[in-house]
Design a protein around this motif. Structure first.
Motif, short mmCIF file in Angstrom:
data_model
loop_
_atom_site.label_atom_id
_atom_site.label_comp_id
_atom_site.label_asym_id
_atom_site.label_seq_id
_atom_site.Cartn_x
_atom_site.Cartn_y
_atom_site.Cartn_z
N LYS A 1 -6.08 -8.23 7.64
CA LYS A 1 -6.49 -7.00 8.33
C LYS A 1 -6.73 -5.86 7.34
O LYS A 1 -7.72 -5.12 7.45
N ALA A 2 -5.82 -5.74 6.37
CA ALA A 2 -5.99 -4.69 5.35
C ALA A 2 -7.26 -4.92 4.55
O ALA A 2 -8.02 -3.98 4.28
N ALA A 3 -7.53 -6.17 4.17
CA ALA A 3 -8.72 -6.48 3.37
C ALA A 3 -9.99 -6.12 4.12
O ALA A 3 -10.94 -5.56 3.53
N ILE A 4 -10.04 -6.42 5.41
CA ILE A 4 -11.24 -6.11 6.21
C ILE A 4 -11.41 -4.60 6.38
O ILE A 4 -12.52 -4.07 6.28
N ASN A 5 -10.30 -3.90 6.63
CA ASN A 5 -10.36 -2.44 6.76
C ASN A 5 -10.92 -1.80 5.50
O ASN A 5 -11.74 -0.87 5.55
N LEU A 6 -10.48 -2.29 4.35
CA LEU A 6 -10.92 -1.71 3.08
C LEU A 6 -12.36 -2.11 2.74
O LEU A 6 -13.09 -1.34 2.13
N MET A 7 -12.76 -3.31 3.15
CA MET A 7 -14.14 -3.73 2.92
C MET A 7 -15.12 -2.78 3.59
O MET A 7 -16.20 -2.49 3.05
N LYS A 8 -14.75 -2.28 4.76
CA LYS A 8 -15.64 -1.41 5.54
C LYS A 8 -15.93 -0.09 4.83
O LYS A 8 -16.93 0.57 5.14
N ILE A 9 -15.07 0.31 3.89
CA ILE A 9 -15.32 1.55 3.15
C ILE A 9 -15.62 1.27 1.67
O ILE A 9 -15.57 2.17 0.83
N GLY A 10 -15.86 -0.03 1.35
CA GLY A 10 -16.30 -0.36 0.01
C GLY A 10 -15.22 -0.52 -1.03
O GLY A 10 -15.48 -0.34 -2.23
N PHE B 1 0.82 -1.22 0.00
CA PHE B 1 0.00 0.00 0.00
C PHE B 1 0.85 1.27 0.00
O PHE B 1 0.40 2.32 -0.43
N GLU B 2 2.10 1.16 0.46
CA GLU B 2 2.99 2.31 0.38
C GLU B 2 3.22 2.70 -1.08
O GLU B 2 3.23 3.88 -1.43
N GLY B 3 3.39 1.70 -1.94
CA GLY B 3 3.58 1.97 -3.36
C GLY B 3 2.35 2.54 -4.02
O GLY B 3 2.43 3.42 -4.89
N LEU B 4 1.19 2.07 -3.61
CA LEU B 4 -0.06 2.60 -4.17
C LEU B 4 -0.20 4.07 -3.83
O LEU B 4 -0.58 4.89 -4.68
N LEU B 5 0.11 4.43 -2.60
CA LEU B 5 -0.04 5.83 -2.17
C LEU B 5 0.96 6.76 -2.84
O LEU B 5 0.71 7.97 -2.94
N ARG B 6 2.08 6.21 -3.30
CA ARG B 6 3.04 7.07 -4.01
C ARG B 6 2.99 6.85 -5.53
O ARG B 6 3.92 7.23 -6.25
N ASP B 7 1.92 6.22 -6.00
CA ASP B 7 1.67 6.03 -7.43
C ASP B 7 2.74 5.18 -8.12
O ASP B 7 3.09 5.42 -9.28
N ASP B 8 3.22 4.16 -7.43
CA ASP B 8 4.25 3.29 -7.99
C ASP B 8 3.62 1.97 -8.44
O ASP B 8 3.60 0.98 -7.71
N GLU C 1 -9.31 6.06 3.36
CA GLU C 1 -9.98 6.85 2.32
C GLU C 1 -9.00 7.25 1.22
O GLU C 1 -9.36 7.32 0.05
N LYS C 2 -7.75 7.50 1.60
CA LYS C 2 -6.73 7.84 0.61
C LYS C 2 -6.46 6.66 -0.30
O LYS C 2 -6.29 6.82 -1.52
N VAL C 3 -6.45 5.45 0.27
CA VAL C 3 -6.29 4.25 -0.54
C VAL C 3 -7.46 4.12 -1.50
O VAL C 3 -7.28 3.80 -2.68
N LYS C 4 -8.67 4.38 -1.02
CA LYS C 4 -9.86 4.30 -1.88
C LYS C 4 -9.75 5.28 -3.05
O LYS C 4 -10.10 4.95 -4.19
N GLU C 5 -9.26 6.47 -2.77
CA GLU C 5 -9.10 7.47 -3.83
C GLU C 5 -8.13 6.97 -4.90
O GLU C 5 -8.37 7.16 -6.10
N LYS C 6 -7.05 6.34 -4.48
CA LYS C 6 -6.06 5.84 -5.44
C LYS C 6 -6.64 4.69 -6.27
O LYS C 6 -6.38 4.59 -7.47
#
Length: 335
Positions: free
Chosen positions: A104-113, A41-48, A80-85
């Motif tokens: 854990k990451a999968a469940i966290n993201l499921m909660k925001i769709g 997810f670090e790479g996703l947030l920096r557009d890598d 939410e930033k991950v969702k935006e990306k």
């Protein structure tokens, strides 16, 4: 065309590259574009991230580690930033490769769709929803090989060899690696260790013709205070070293026992993946892509025997699975 973002969360494990390869090849077959996300997810947030095609994955089946890199970062406060990306790059679903951190990451993201499918990749093999996870077979093979090597020098010098493995708290690596490598005693977090039994087993071996012992200890196993206090300066010692000193204190005067300590550490995690890790990685990743094609997300993929399973996301995914009781009992037949 759907677009899938594949990324790794948590520690690397042998066979992840086989899973990435399978996801890309199956994706192209189903008209799905696979984007490789670097360093989790670090790479996703920096557009890598980049689109992966057959040439990108044509020579990675036999390679350990992960061509995409990984990180231990799990999105929590900034989901939410991950969702935006994910929306920015038109990703219809993530394919997450990882263990409990990935769950854990999968469940966290499921909660925001944010849709995803989880493929279990951890050498610890401690996820409750699958019989096996990617990397476990290779880690066990490394433990077995190490015990085979240490056996000869332990026997030559009549020593007690303490061999420390990863895998806390499930006990799978220590138990299966120790059983396959002929360990004379195995100590894990999966049950309370019996130190009277341990001393008696070593004593019996030295009184007979087997004047050496191989003891496998899971890293970080909790020891009783009375055992710790038997060893001076125990505060600065690992659990494995405390066990070695305890054995020496109890048996050195009578048998002249010497002990040596080997921490296998990251040697268990690297190297070319074993055949079974390549097979289950290929099976599960291809099936995950097929699920995404059908719109079946918010599920983890697992294996039961050789059959693929699909498990809906829930908080129980975060539970760890201790080593099978029968397997732990089986080891005692050889003590």
């Amino acid at each position: 065309m759907r677009r899938v973002g594949v990324l790794c969360v948590g520690n690397d494990s042998p066979g992840i590259n086989a899973a990435i390869r399978s996801a890309v090849v199956r994706g192209l077959d189903l008209n799905i574009e696979v984007m490789g996300i670097k360093d989790g997810f670090e790479g996703l947030l920096r557009d890598d991230l980049e689109v992966l095609l057959r040439p990108n994955v044509s020579n990675i089946l036999h390679q350990g580690g992960t061509m995409l890199g990984t990180s231990l970062y799990v999105p929590e406060k900034n989901v939410e930033k991950v969702k935006e990306k994910v929306e920015q790059y038109g990703i219809s679903s993530l394919l997450i490769l990882g263990g409990r951190l990935g769950a854990k990451a999968a469940i966290n993201l499921m909660k925001i769709g944010v849709p995803s499918v989880l493929v279990p990749a951890t050498i610890d093999n401690d996820l409750a929803f699958t019989d096996f996870s990617i990397g476990f077979f290779t880690a066990v093979e490394h433990v077995k090989n190490a015990l085979d090597v240490l056996h000869s020098t332990a026997e030559s010098h009549h020593r007690v060899m303490i061999v420390e493995t990863m895998g806390k708290p499930g006990g799978w690596i220590a138990t299966i690696g120790g059983l396959s490598g002929g360990a004379d005693y195995i100590i894990t977090s999966a049950e309370k260790p019996n130190f009277d039994e341990l001393i008696e087993i070593i004593k019996r071996r030295y009184e007979g013709k087997k004047r050496f012992s191989l003891i496998v200890v899971e890293s970080g196993v909790e020891l009783p205070e009375e055992i710790k206090k038997e060893c001076d300066g125990f505060e600065k010692l690992s659990s494995s070293e405390i066990i070695g000193k305890y054995i020496e204190k109890k048996l050195k005067e009578k048998f002249g026992i010497e002990w040596r300590y080997t921490n296998l550490g990251y040697l268990q995690r690297g190297g070319s993946p074993a055949a079974m890790d390549r097979i289950i990685a290929t099976q599960m990743a291809a099936h995950a892509i097929e699920m995404i094609k059908m719109g079946k997300v918010y599920h983890a993929v697992g294996v039961k025997g050789f059959s693929i399973t699909e498990i809906p996301y829930s908080e129980t995914m975060l539970n760890y699975r201790p080593v099978d009781y029968y397997l732990k009992e089986l080891t005692k037949l050889f003590y």
